[in-house]
Design an enzyme around this catalytic site. Structure first.
Site, mmCIF file in Angstrom:
data_model
loop_
_atom_site.group_PDB
_atom_site.id
_atom_site.type_symbol
_atom_site.label_atom_id
_atom_site.label_comp_id
_atom_site.label_asym_id
_atom_site.label_seq_id
_atom_site.Cartn_x
_atom_site.Cartn_y
_atom_site.Cartn_z
ATOM 1 C CG HIS A 1 1.818 -0.123 4.961
ATOM 2 N ND1 HIS A 1 1.667 -1.222 5.790
ATOM 3 C CD2 HIS A 1 0.581 0.394 4.776
ATOM 4 C CE1 HIS A 1 0.384 -1.354 6.105
ATOM 5 N NE2 HIS A 1 -0.297 -0.389 5.513
ATOM 6 C CG ASP B 1 -1.966 -1.060 1.208
ATOM 7 O OD1 ASP B 1 -2.006 -1.841 0.239
ATOM 8 O OD2 ASP B 1 -2.756 -1.116 2.168
#
Length: 260
Positions: free
Chosen positions: A213, A67
């Site tokens: 992430h 992400d």
């Protein structure tokens, strides 16, 4: 006495019987709808509409998802690590991030990684109206297409938040909603590479979806070991698009199973 029973007791008992049927009778059956293939097992409140958390696979397919919502300084090294190993990941990008870091977004797309939507502003989707959800998706689509991507068909809800309405709305708009089965928690301050790897190696299984992430403090430290160790165990990294089924059912844990 008999007349009294006929006039009062019998009608009273019949009324109680009718009331009992109304209150405790057989509930109406849930009618199948267009989400039939995307719902979990029956719950007390009916059927829940769930995202995909993982996939039933008999091979060693597994998906790495990354992400991107804030920061981009580690993205070039992430792409280099993936390229060195010939691994294709799935990046869920926030539209705002794409506009702020257009060159990084283009680099992800040009490297051949699959790109999904992670909303435009990283909003809490359960608090949005349907119209606001449409606006978030359209803005992200425009940003991704401008960067060179195709219109996304995968969506990851910000903060992992969703309810039945949100998932149904996303499906109406042509999106498959994707969560994860392994959370690295790499976004937490002070979380070490060793802590991330312990969780991933312990939970890894065929059909897993791993959440990372792009700007996590330790991602460039743990990512090479994560990829190399799981590859040595016989896992094959594929994109989420390659991992999931087009026709399927989801159990009440969010695991996708092929249609029987």
């Amino acid at each position: 006495m008999k007349r009294y029973i006929r006039q009062f007791w019998i009608p009273g008992l019949l009324s109680l019987f009718v009331l009992a049927l109304f209150l405790f009778g057989k509930p109406a059956e849930i009618q199948p709808d267009k989400y039939e293939n995307y719902v979990a097992a029956d719950t007390l409140s009916g059927k829940r509409v769930l995202p995909v958390y993982g996939v039933e696979r008999t091979d060693g397919a597994i998906a790495l998802t990354i992400d991107a919502a804030w920061g981009a300084d580690k993205t070039p090294e992430i792409l280099s690590i993936l390229k060195e190993r010939g691994i294709t990941a799935t990046f869920f990008l926030v539209g705002r991030w794409v506009r702020e870091f257009p060159e990084q977004a283009k680099a992800i797309i040009e490297a051949g990684h699959l790109v999904g939507s992670h909303s435009d502003s990283h909003a809490h989707f359960c608090a949005l109206t349907n119209e606001q959800i449409e606006q978030e998706l359209k803005a992200t689509e425009d940003a991704l297409i401008t960067a060179g991507a195709k219109k996304p068909t995968l969506f990851r809800p910000p903060y992992g938040e969703y309810d039945d309405r949100v998932v149904q709305k996303l499906r109406d708009l042509g999106y498959q909603v994707i969560q994860w089965s392994i959370d690295t928690l790499d976004w937490k301050e002070g979380r070490t590479a060793g802590q991330v790897l312990e969780v991933v190696f312990r939970k890894a299984a065929p059909g897993s979806i791993i959440l990372c992430h792009n700007n996590a403090e330790s991602i460039v430290e743990y990512l090479p070991s994560l990829l190399d160790e799981l590859t040595s165990r016989g896992y094959e990294f594929v994109t989420v698009g390659e991992l999931i089924y087009s026709g399927f059912n989801i159990d009440n844990n969010g695991i996708q199973h092929p249609e029987s």
